[in-house]
Design an enzyme around this catalytic site. Structure first.
Site, PDB file in Angstrom:
ATOM      1  N   PHE A 180      -3.130 -10.869   7.865  1.00 39.14           N
ATOM      2  CA  PHE A 180      -2.844  -9.198   8.475  1.00 39.14           C
ATOM      3  C   PHE A 180      -2.468  -9.811   9.739  1.00 39.14           C
ATOM      4  O   PHE A 180      -3.170 -10.485  10.222  1.00 39.14           O
ATOM      5  CB  PHE A 180      -4.136  -8.426   8.106  1.00 39.14           C
ATOM      6  CG  PHE A 180      -3.661  -7.614   6.143  1.00 39.14           C
ATOM      7  CD1 PHE A 180      -2.937  -6.677   6.124  1.00 39.14           C
ATOM      8  CD2 PHE A 180      -5.146  -8.406   5.728  1.00 39.14           C
ATOM      9  CE1 PHE A 180      -3.244  -6.110   4.930  1.00 39.14           C
ATOM     10  CE2 PHE A 180      -5.454  -7.943   4.444  1.00 39.14           C
ATOM     11  CZ  PHE A 180      -4.377  -6.586   4.732  1.00 39.14           C
ATOM     12  N   CYS A 183      -2.088   0.624   3.732  1.00 42.26           N
ATOM     13  CA  CYS A 183      -0.553   0.076   4.148  1.00 42.26           C
ATOM     14  C   CYS A 183       0.248   1.417   3.577  1.00 42.26           C
ATOM     15  O   CYS A 183       1.474   0.577   4.117  1.00 42.26           O
ATOM     16  CB  CYS A 183      -0.363  -1.365   2.919  1.00 42.26           C
ATOM     17  SG  CYS A 183      -1.434  -2.396   3.591  1.00 42.26           S
ATOM     18  N   HIS A 232       7.263  -2.447   1.817  1.00 39.89           N
ATOM     19  CA  HIS A 232       6.544  -2.760   2.619  1.00 39.89           C
ATOM     20  C   HIS A 232       5.774  -4.215   1.854  1.00 39.89           C
ATOM     21  O   HIS A 232       5.225  -4.241   0.817  1.00 39.89           O
ATOM     22  CB  HIS A 232       4.844  -1.788   2.412  1.00 39.89           C
ATOM     23  CG  HIS A 232       3.876  -2.418   3.507  1.00 39.89           C
ATOM     24  ND1 HIS A 232       4.023  -2.363   4.250  1.00 39.89           N
ATOM     25  CD2 HIS A 232       2.731  -2.885   2.284  1.00 39.89           C
ATOM     26  CE1 HIS A 232       2.866  -3.134   4.981  1.00 39.89           C
ATOM     27  NE2 HIS A 232       1.671  -3.556   3.309  1.00 39.89           N
ATOM     28  N   ASN A 237       1.609  -9.015   7.883  1.00 31.14           N
ATOM     29  CA  ASN A 237       1.114  -7.760   7.032  1.00 31.14           C
ATOM     30  C   ASN A 237       0.061  -7.068   7.990  1.00 31.14           C
ATOM     31  O   ASN A 237      -0.975  -6.477   8.308  1.00 31.14           O
ATOM     32  CB  ASN A 237       0.233  -7.497   5.785  1.00 31.14           C
ATOM     33  CG  ASN A 237       0.434  -6.177   4.920  1.00 31.14           C
ATOM     34  OD1 ASN A 237      -0.222  -5.613   6.264  1.00 31.14           O
ATOM     35  ND2 ASN A 237      -0.405  -5.889   3.674  1.00 31.14           N
TER      36      ASN A 237
END
Length: 394
Positions: free
Chosen positions: A217, A166, A307, A340
């Site tokens: 995700f 990430c 993020h 994500n």
């Protein structure tokens, strides 16, 4: 720079000479759009699992992640061709890489082409390439396939960042910044591309932590053009990259644990991850902001492009730094719309940051252009850049 006075003095200026700037952004996604409300039934159907407790757990997780939509490479066609991907304990790393290697290249090319089109200069003007992915393994690497697919010069200087998770997007931005500032006239293409197929597995009571990834995700690609001293006639800088910093936290290497196995990548995210980030984020930000002469009293005057590792991480940061809720709106919007998407997600956050900052400018003429670009990855590694939003300059 001495904080308030200097920051206000430069708020309406263009990029500082010699400082790297982001000149364009681009993104791309696979064709499958997943609505979060339908994910649970589809996932359990596709994996032939009927465990009611796991289904209830995933249903809860899907609500808490705040994700609404995601794009994924996985499709019924892939499952039909590779049914072994849904079988527990089956060696499938070759099949996964056959899918992933092609998929990430295709998405990286699309995102890069969109970015180059937005930039407005010919592809032949790109001098360097930084390629980031945690979703492929091969020699030569994806950087070469991307360069070939875009028609970059064979003399383009390439750097690859593999398996940084990430934090990869901001890590790539830090590397691109160094290249741009140390090679006058250079133009660096940063491309990130990720797919969750590398770690796709059926639900298992032995791996309850896998369900977090299933609920969170997504797949996609991102791209940026980075260079210093923008050409005023043809380039419109978006962000100036003032200072960059990386830091790892000793003793936390098992908190985000990923391994390439015969069944693909296996990830474990420890429960204490949000707490570890909360405990260390303020010290990291103070060091990074100190490079520009800013103190903690600036927290709510700056922008925050973070993020979105997950809602718990964003909530902990907001609480620890006492940020007003709208500061993390771009991160929360990116998480809601794309999930994500690992290294790609910072590109989506920055796009929303530009959109939201234009609204702020309309109502607040005394807005501040400075802010932080942050990401967290395996290590645990913190990546941060003190930046200036040039799209709000008068």
């Amino acid at each position: 720079m001495g904080g308030l006075d200097d920051a206000q003095a430069t708020s309406s200026e263009k990029a500082a000479p010699g400082k790297a700037t982001i000149l364009a952004l681009g993104k791309a996604f696979p064709h499958q759009l997943v609505m979060q409300e339908y994910l649970v039934d589809g996932y359990f159907r596709d994996t032939n699992c009927d465990d009611p407790e796991l289904k209830r757990k995933l249903t809860r997780l899907c609500k808490t992640t705040t994700v609404k939509t995601r794009y994924v490479v996985m499709s019924q066609e892939i499952l039909k061709k590779y049914p072994e991907l849904t079988l527990e304990g089956t060696p499938t790393v070759k099949q996964r890489l056959d899918i992933c290697n092609d998929a990430v290249t295709h998405m990286a090319i699309e995102a890069s082409q969109a970015c180059i089109k937005s930039w407005g200069r010919p592809v032949s003007d790109i001098t360097h390439l930084v390629y980031v992915s945690s979703s492929e393994v091969r020699l030569p690497g994806g950087d070469l396939y991307l360069a070939s697919g875009l028609g970059l010069s064979p003399e383009t200087q390439r750097v690859m960042l593999y398996f940084v998770g990430c934090s990869g997007g901001v890590a790539g931005l830090r590397v691109a910044k160094d290249i741009a500032e140390n090679n006058p006239g250079s133009r660096v293409l940063l491309a990130t591309s990720e797919t969750t197929i590398i770690g796709y597995k059926p639900p298992s009571a032995d791996r309850p932590y896998d369900l977090v990834g299933v609920a969170l995700f997504g797949d996609g690609a991102g791209a940026m053009i980075i260079g210093s001293d923008p050409v005023s006639e043809t380039e419109k800088p978006l962000f100036e990259l003032h200072s960059a910093m990386q830091q790892f936290l000793p003793g936390t290497d098992k908190t985000i644990d990923g391994r390439l196995t015969e069944e693909g990548i296996s990830f474990k995210l420890a429960r204490e991850l949000p707490q570890v980030i909360e405990d260390n984020v303020e010290g990291f930000c103070e060091k990074l902001m100190g490079a520009g002469g800013f103190g903690k009293e600036w927290y709510n005057k700056m922008f925050w492009a973070v993020h979105p590792g997950g809602p718990a991480i964003l909530n902990r940061i907001e609480k620890r730094l006492d940020l007003v809720p709208e500061k993390l709106n771009p991160s929360r919007r990116a998480l809601m719309d794309y999930g994500n998407a690992s290294s790609n997600t910072i590109v989506y956050v920055l796009e929303y940051m530009i959109e939201e900052s234009s609204k702020i400018k309309e109502v607040d003429q005394d807005h501040n252009d400075w802010g932080l670009i942050l990401a967290f990855g395996p290590g645990i590694t913190f990546e941060g850049i003190l930046a200036r939003n040039l799209t709000t300059s008068v």
